[in-house]
Every structure is written in C-alpha cells, then in structure tokens.
Motif scaffolding. Structure first.
Motif, PDB file in Angstrom:
ATOM      1  N   UNK A 109       0.833  -1.200   0.000  1.00 47.70           N
ATOM      2  CA  UNK A 109       0.000   0.000   0.000  1.00 47.70           C
ATOM      3  C   UNK A 109       0.869   1.253   0.000  1.00 47.70           C
ATOM      4  N   UNK A 110       1.883   1.259   0.872  1.00 50.57           N
ATOM      5  CA  UNK A 110       2.752   2.434   0.988  1.00 50.57           C
ATOM      6  C   UNK A 110       3.452   2.735  -0.319  1.00 50.57           C
ATOM      7  N   UNK A 111       4.010   1.687  -0.946  1.00 49.19           N
ATOM      8  CA  UNK A 111       4.705   1.902  -2.212  1.00 49.19           C
ATOM      9  C   UNK A 111       3.732   2.352  -3.302  1.00 49.19           C
ATOM     10  N   UNK A 112       2.574   1.724  -3.318  1.00 53.01           N
ATOM     11  CA  UNK A 112       1.592   2.062  -4.348  1.00 53.01           C
ATOM     12  C   UNK A 112       1.243   3.549  -4.286  1.00 53.01           C
ATOM     13  N   UNK A 113       0.906   4.023  -3.089  1.00 53.81           N
ATOM     14  CA  UNK A 113       0.532   5.435  -2.953  1.00 53.81           C
ATOM     15  C   UNK A 113       1.718   6.347  -3.227  1.00 53.81           C
ATOM     16  N   UNK A 114       2.896   5.988  -2.690  1.00 57.34           N
ATOM     17  CA  UNK A 114       4.033   6.906  -2.882  1.00 57.34           C
ATOM     18  C   UNK A 114       4.452   6.940  -4.344  1.00 57.34           C
ATOM     19  N   UNK A 115       4.335   5.813  -5.061  1.00 56.35           N
ATOM     20  CA  UNK A 115       4.677   5.824  -6.487  1.00 56.35           C
ATOM     21  C   UNK A 115       3.672   6.680  -7.261  1.00 56.35           C
ATOM     22  N   UNK A 116       2.390   6.431  -7.027  1.00 58.87           N
ATOM     23  CA  UNK A 116       1.374   7.181  -7.777  1.00 58.87           C
ATOM     24  C   UNK A 116       1.511   8.676  -7.520  1.00 58.87           C
ATOM     25  N   UNK A 117       1.545   9.059  -6.246  1.00 62.37           N
ATOM     26  CA  UNK A 117       1.582  10.491  -5.941  1.00 62.37           C
ATOM     27  C   UNK A 117       2.958  11.084  -6.250  1.00 62.37           C
ATOM     28  N   UNK A 118       4.009  10.323  -5.996  1.00 62.64           N
ATOM     29  CA  UNK A 118       5.355  10.827  -6.273  1.00 62.64           C
ATOM     30  C   UNK A 118       5.552  11.087  -7.759  1.00 62.64           C
ATOM     31  N   UNK A 119       5.133  10.137  -8.593  1.00 59.75           N
ATOM     32  CA  UNK A 119       5.276  10.301 -10.040  1.00 59.75           C
ATOM     33  C   UNK A 119       4.432  11.473 -10.536  1.00 59.75           C
ATOM     34  N   UNK A 120       3.186  11.544 -10.050  1.00 63.94           N
ATOM     35  CA  UNK A 120       2.323  12.636 -10.494  1.00 63.94           C
ATOM     36  C   UNK A 120       2.875  13.992 -10.086  1.00 63.94           C
ATOM     37  N   UNK A 121       3.314  14.060  -8.837  1.00 64.09           N
ATOM     38  CA  UNK A 121       3.838  15.325  -8.319  1.00 64.09           C
ATOM     39  C   UNK A 121       5.103  15.740  -9.066  1.00 64.09           C
ATOM     40  N   UNK A 122       5.997  14.768  -9.266  1.00 64.77           N
ATOM     41  CA  UNK A 122       7.252  15.063  -9.951  1.00 64.77           C
ATOM     42  C   UNK A 122       7.017  15.481 -11.394  1.00 64.77           C
ATOM     43  N   UNK A 123       6.072  14.788 -12.037  1.00 64.32           N
ATOM     44  CA  UNK A 123       5.750  15.077 -13.435  1.00 64.32           C
ATOM     45  C   UNK A 123       5.209  16.502 -13.569  1.00 64.32           C
ATOM     46  N   UNK A 124       4.257  16.842 -12.704  1.00 66.44           N
ATOM     47  CA  UNK A 124       3.654  18.171 -12.779  1.00 66.44           C
ATOM     48  C   UNK A 124       4.660  19.252 -12.393  1.00 66.44           C
ATOM     49  N   UNK A 125       5.475  18.974 -11.370  1.00 69.10           N
ATOM     50  CA  UNK A 125       6.453  19.973 -10.922  1.00 69.10           C
ATOM     51  C   UNK A 125       7.465  20.244 -12.028  1.00 69.10           C
ATOM     52  N   UNK A 126       7.942  19.168 -12.690  1.00 72.05           N
ATOM     53  CA  UNK A 126       8.906  19.353 -13.767  1.00 72.05           C
ATOM     54  C   UNK A 126       8.292  20.080 -14.951  1.00 72.05           C
ATOM     55  N   UNK A 127       7.035  19.764 -15.204  1.00 71.99           N
ATOM     56  CA  UNK A 127       6.339  20.376 -16.330  1.00 71.99           C
ATOM     57  C   UNK A 127       6.113  21.861 -16.066  1.00 71.99           C
ATOM     58  N   UNK A 128       5.683  22.172 -14.822  1.00 71.83           N
ATOM     59  CA  UNK A 128       5.418  23.568 -14.425  1.00 71.83           C
ATOM     60  C   UNK A 128       6.642  24.106 -13.690  1.00 71.83           C
ATOM     61  N   UNK A 129       7.783  23.927 -14.294  1.00 72.77           N
ATOM     62  CA  UNK A 129       9.030  24.276 -13.641  1.00 72.77           C
ATOM     63  C   UNK A 129       9.087  25.758 -13.257  1.00 72.77           C
ATOM     64  N   UNK A 130       9.634  26.008 -12.067  1.00 75.33           N
ATOM     65  CA  UNK A 130       9.848  27.363 -11.553  1.00 75.33           C
ATOM     66  C   UNK A 130       8.556  28.100 -11.222  1.00 75.33           C
ATOM     67  N   UNK A 131       7.435  27.400 -11.213  1.00 71.83           N
ATOM     68  CA  UNK A 131       6.193  28.037 -10.766  1.00 71.83           C
ATOM     69  C   UNK A 131       6.057  27.805  -9.259  1.00 71.83           C
ATOM     70  N   UNK A 132       5.157  28.513  -8.606  1.00 76.93           N
ATOM     71  CA  UNK A 132       4.953  28.273  -7.170  1.00 76.93           C
ATOM     72  C   UNK A 132       4.630  26.805  -6.870  1.00 76.93           C
ATOM     73  N   UNK A 133       3.889  26.157  -7.782  1.00 77.47           N
ATOM     74  CA  UNK A 133       3.579  24.740  -7.557  1.00 77.47           C
ATOM     75  C   UNK A 133       4.847  23.904  -7.485  1.00 77.47           C
ATOM     76  N   UNK A 134       5.748  24.157  -8.424  1.00 78.92           N
ATOM     77  CA  UNK A 134       7.009  23.420  -8.478  1.00 78.92           C
ATOM     78  C   UNK A 134       7.813  23.655  -7.199  1.00 78.92           C
ATOM     79  N   UNK A 135       7.930  24.921  -6.810  1.00 82.99           N
ATOM     80  CA  UNK A 135       8.736  25.249  -5.634  1.00 82.99           C
ATOM     81  C   UNK A 135       8.116  24.633  -4.385  1.00 82.99           C
ATOM     82  N   UNK A 136       6.787  24.688  -4.290  1.00 84.87           N
ATOM     83  CA  UNK A 136       6.112  24.096  -3.149  1.00 84.87           C
ATOM     84  C   UNK A 136       6.333  22.592  -3.081  1.00 84.87           C
ATOM     85  N   UNK A 137       6.148  21.922  -4.220  1.00 86.02           N
ATOM     86  CA  UNK A 137       6.303  20.469  -4.258  1.00 86.02           C
ATOM     87  C   UNK A 137       7.740  20.068  -3.957  1.00 86.02           C
TER      88      UNK A 137
END
Lengths: 325, 328
Positions: A109-137
């Motif tokens: 369960x732990x890996x499943x959630x951390x992979x899903x949220x980690x990948x999504x967060x990293x993907x969005x942060x990299x995509x929206x680089x240097x925005x407040x979302x990226x810096x926050x994440x």
C-alpha cells in the motif's frame, strides 16, 4: 530472441548473486560466537560430553564447515527448512511467512501510494518548472525525504490518534486478534492508515525528486521538440513522449526500494507496533535469535534479487534499446 | 515573380534572454517570401539565426526566446497573431519540419511507424486503418520497406532515420517543408541520396521547401532563392543565380570564395578573418563591419538598410546603390 537472451543472461547473474548471498548468510552465523548445542541445552551442565557430541553429530555439526555443512544447509534451505527459532521454538519459515503477509500489505500500500503520488507530483512539478507549484512540491519533497522515519511516525501517531481517534498500534484491535483479516476489514483499514501514511510521505519525496529531474531531462530531448512541432499540446507531449522515457530511471529506484523494504520497514513497524517482518527482525536481534535472523536475511536477499530481476524484465518492455545491447 | 507567395515573412525579430540575464537579439528585421513549390535556402555561419528563423516560423522557440516584432503571413493568416491552440492546427498540417540527422529527433522508445501514424491521427485526418496504410505508403515513398514500421529508431541507420523523419514530415501533406540541416552528420553518399529524395518529393508533391544549411553546395543544388543571414540580419537575398554569380554583399562574396572550386583545385581556400558578432554586444553599424575588407568609416556608424539593387535582389550594404526595400 534478443529479449530472451538478455533475460537469460540476467537470470544467470541473479543466480550467481544468490549463491554468493547464501554463502555469506551461512558463514555469518558460523563465525558468530556461541554453539548451537550449548544454546539448546542451556545451563544444564549435567549433560555429559558424550551426549553433547552425539547431539552435535545429530545436527551434523561435527562435519567440516566446508563443504559438507554448507551443502547440507543449502539442501535444507531448498526444502524450505530454515531451522528452528531459538526464542520461539517454532520453525523459522513458519514464523517468517506469518509475518510476511502483514509486511507486504503495509509495503504494498505504501509503495503504491508513494509511487502514484510521487510520479504525479514530480511530473507536474517538472512540467510547471519554476512556478509556485514546483517550488512548493520541491520544498515538501526535500523535507519529506530528509525527515527521520521514527520522528515522522511518532508525530503522525500522536496527532492521528489525538485528533482523529485512529488506533496507535497493531494490525487489528485486541478483540479481533486471531480472526481472519478479511472479516475485520474496516478495523484493519483503520489500523493501516497511519503507518501507510508515514510510509507514503517518506518515499513520496524521493520518487517526486527523481521523477522531476528525470522529466526535466527528458523534456529537453530533441524528440520532444518533434512532438511539439507535430502540433501536440504540451500536455499531450508530456503524457505521450515525456512520461515513458522519464519512467526509465524510476523503474530502477522502485525495484530497489521494493526489495529493501520487505524487511526495511523496521522503524515504522516498531513505532506502530505493527506485527510484521521488520518488528520480527528487531526482536530477533535483541534476543540473539540467530536462526530467525538468518532466515530473515535470506528472505531479504532473495527479495532484493527478485526485485532486480523484475526491473530488468520491465526494462525490456519500456526501453527497446535494452534488448539490443 | 507574379505568383502569390505561400509564406511571407516580414520584419521578424526575436530576442533571447541568456543565462547571464543579457538580451541577445538573435534575429532582426528578417523578411523573405516562399513561393509555392519553390525552395528557399537560409545560409549563414553558426549563430547567424538560420535555425532560429525556422523555429520562430513554427512558433517553437525555447522558453528563453520570444518574437518581439514582425509578421508571418501564411496565405492570408498572420501566424504570429494566432492563439497557441490555433497555431497547433498549422503545425505539421501546413508546415512540417525535418530536423538534423544527428539529432535524436525520433523517440527512442516508440516504433517508427507509430510515430508517423501519431501525427496523422493527431490532426484527425483519417481513421486508424487508413492512417496505417498511409504510414506504409509514406515509408515506401522514402525508400524504407514498410515491414520496418514496427522497428525502433535504434534499429535504423543514420540515413534511414533521416528518411523516416522525412516520411513523418510528409504525413499530414503539408504545404511547406522546413529542413534544418537535413544532411549534416550523414556521410557524403547518404547526403546526396537524402538531397535527391527531398528534390524528388518536392517535385512530386509540389511542396515549398525552406532549407537551412551552411553548405553552399547544397544551396546551389536544390535552391531557387537564397537568404544569406549574418548576425541575425539578412545580408543578401535573391535568386540562386544572382547570389552565386553576382553577389554584392562583401560577406556573401567572401563566403563564396571560402568554398572550394572544382575548376581551380590548386587554389588555396580563402577564409574570413575574425569571428561572428556576439549577439549580446552587437556593433552599432553594420554587423559585418569588423571583418569587412572593403569597409569605409561610415560602416561602423550606420546600420545598413536592405537595398533592392536589381528587381528581386536585395543587399544590406551602404556601398551598393539601390532603393530601400519595401516588401509588400
């Protein structure tokens, strides 16, 4: 064909690694102080030397360590006989299996959630680089990654039980102990929330950081420009051409983590008194229960090797270039 | 030149912010026409703005760059006035691009055929079955066995990758094909094949082509018109005959001299002394002035306007005579 050859090669290497690990696991507990026979008979000094030596012969301990004892041991292990726990007087394999499911549930369960949220967060942060979302994440992930496990566990335990009335430990409530787990599902879930959350936050940071840097690197590739020139929206480019290439380094990290966390959830299981492998290893260590430790190490080594093989296998599907080399 | 141009580039100007925070004017006041079915060559040294021009035309400049002035008329639409959403419809369907062969322009983890089909399906041009057939037809057209559509780019040779890239560029039947140094990094035999292929396809499909290159041999072979860029500005612009045989800009003249001549093989190659201007510190006058062999004092003071020295032949040099260019 190429894929089969590649996988056979990888399996060969895995087998060699396994053999080496078995040897280490065998040797480690032979060089530790203490004599199994003495441990069994305890302080009963009235047992004569004759009886002691016949006991040794019975356990095969009079034979030379190499090769006879090693081969005997391998044979026993292969048949699933990992010996008997000194502290619990039960077969080690039986104990390990009973705890393994609990740990797999938590880790899965732990890996499943951390992979899903980690990948999504990293993907969005990299995509929206240097925005407040990226810096926050990014800030959140760095803090999550740097936080000591036991500290985060204790904080979540205190706040979760105080404010939300969540249970502080165990897998099920005392009244439900011994019942089949599927019959007490709501209770089980309530107990899983806090340890799973701790686990998720801890690994989410790592996954997010790696995914972010991976997607940034991928987005600077030439084929991304080609995809944009074709008329794709940024989001289409990200999902169709960015994600899969950026996932390659993630697969390695995830596989390695999976292997290690099988016995690596020691802190979390201890903090939450969770009845899993990590807790078991900790107890066995305190009680100097060598056979139990040896069995646990064996299980850990096998899971690390298996996870690596899984990564190699997945790689052949994700990256066609792997087969060529 | 009575035919209506397909693409009219007018006063295109771009700026880049460098990592040190300085502003580099990569392109300034670039204007030229692309006629249907004709080939325009963009020539110049590294950093002269050739590739930037193509990227600006497709509005694919990197995040550090932006178009500050100018108009790009595609038929009667100003591409620079479109929203990003509208612009996406023009990409690949109206104008497609072939990148450098050395570039990793194909996705390494996607089958080549899928990458071509993706472009067709993206623009909703046909259903999956028809698109699949088109993929095979396109591969065949560029000389790749259709059976190889299921292979990955690493299973292709450099020349095949470039052919696949061309097939991909043709997928949505564009009106204009941009080619960014399509033969760089290929060996000479393959270069000739790729150029031949481009020419054949252009003739068969009536495509307009804008080709970026620093190889004057390529220009002579495939181009109808040439735009010589220096330091982000147009130095000379005209038909390939006028440029090659009657070059008027000192830079073009020296550039042509620096290429080997098969009729005078013993001649030692000329080179142009000095280096191109830094785009963050452009000279106030003519950008070629520091390296020019015929300069006069005024060259360092005034930026030369583009002069029409004869119909359809433009030169940016104050030493030449003509009326100031006035593009429609």
């Amino acid at each position: 064909m190429a894929r089969r050859d590649y996988l056979i090669g990888k399996m060969g290497i895995s087998l060699l690694t396994l053999l080496f690990v078995l040897l280490l696991d065998f040797l480690l507990f032979r060089v530790l102080p203490g004599d199994p026979v003495r441990a069994v008979i305890g302080r009963n000094i009235r047992i004569s030397a004759d009886v002691q030596s016949s006991l040794r012969a019975q356990f095969g301990l009079d034979k030379p360590i190499f090769l006879d004892q090693f081969v005997d041991t391998l044979g026993q292990w292969a048949r699933g006989n990992l010996g008997v726990s000194w502290s619990q007087r039960r077969p080690v394999s039986e104990i390990l299996i009973s705890k393994l499911w609990n740990t797999l549930l938590l880790i899965g369960l732990g890996q499943l959630f951390s992979i899903i949220f980690g990948v999504m967060l990293g993907l969005l942060a990299g995509w929206k680089r240097k925005t407040p979302f990226d810096i926050g994440a990014l800030t959140f992930s760095l803090i999550a990654w740097a936080t000591p496990t036991f500290w985060l566990g204790i904080i979540l335990l205190v706040s979760g039980s105080a404010w939300f009335g969540l249970p502080t430990g165990g897998i099920v409530s005392p009244a439900n102990i011994g019942k089949p787990l599927h019959t007490v599902l709501p209770d089980l879930i309530r107990h899983l929330i806090l340890p799973t959350l701790t686990f998720t936050i801890l690994y989410l940071g790592e996954y997010m950081l790696i995914m972010r840097s991976s997607i940034l690197e991928t987005l600077s590739e030439d084929y991304i420009l080609t995809a944009r020139a074709k008329g794709m929206s940024n989001f289409q480019v990200l999902m169709r051409h960015g994600l899969r290439n950026a996932m390659l380094p993630m697969v390695t990290i995830i596989a390695l983590n999976l292997g290690f966390t099988v016995s690596g959830a020691i802190y979390i299981e201890t903090v939450f008194s969770y009845d899993g492998l990590g807790n078991l290893v900790q107890t066995a260590l305190v009680k100097q229960d060598y056979p139990l430790l040896q069995g646990a190490f064996l299980l850990l080594a096998v899971s690390v090797i298996a996870a690596n093989m899984l990564a190699d296998f997945l790689y052949t599907y994700l990256d066609p270039r792997v087969k060529a080399n | 030149m009575n035919e209506k141009p397909l693409l009219r580039v007018r006063g295109l100007t771009t700026e880049f912010v460098t990592s040190e925070g300085a502003v580099a004017r990569a392109l300034e006041d670039v204007s030229f026409d692309v006629l249907p079915g004709k080939t325009v060559g963009l020539v110049g040294e590294s950093g002269s703005g050739k590739t930037t021009t193509l990227m600006a035309l497709m509005r694919l400049l990197p995040a550090s760059g932006r178009i500050t002035k100018g108009k790009v008329w595609f038929n009667d639409t100003n591409l620079l006035a479109l929203s990003e959403r509208e612009m996406r419809d023009y990409r690949w369907k109206s104008m497609a691009i072939v990148f450098q062969g050395a570039m990793n322009a194909l996705n390494p983890v996607m089958k080549v055929g899928d990458q071509i089909r993706e472009a067709i399906l993206l623009h909703d041009l046909m259903d999956r079955g028809a698109a699949e057939k088109r993929v095979r037809d396109l591969l065949e057209m560029v000389g790749i066995a259709p059976a190889r559509r299921d292979q990955y780019p690493h299973q292709y040779s450099g020349g095949m990758r470039q052919r696949a890239m061309i097939a991909m560029a043709l997928a949505c039947a564009p009106d204009i094909l941009f080619a960014d140094e399509p033969t760089t990094a290929l060996d000479v035999m393959i270069q000739a094949q790729i150029l031949q292929l481009l020419k054949e396809i252009q003739r068969a499909l009536g495509l307009a082509v804008v080709i970026v290159t620093h190889d004057l041999g390529v220009v002579a072979e495939v181009c109808d018109e040439v735009v010589v860029l220096y330091g982000g500005k147009v130095a000379e612009y005209g038909s390939v005959d006028r440029i090659y045989n009657h070059a008027q800009h000192p830079y073009t003249q020296r550039l042509l001299e620096s290429f080997p001549d098969i009729n005078n093989p013993s001649e030692t190659l000329a080179s142009i002394p000095g280096t191109p201007p830094r785009l963050t510190q452009l000279p106030p006058g003519c950008r070629f002035e520091p390296r020019c062999h015929v300069k006069i004092n005024r060259c360092a003071e005034v930026s030369p306007p583009l002069l029409e020295v004869e119909p359809g032949h433009y030169v940016a040099c104050i030493l030449r005579e003509g009326k100031e260019a006035n593009f429609q």
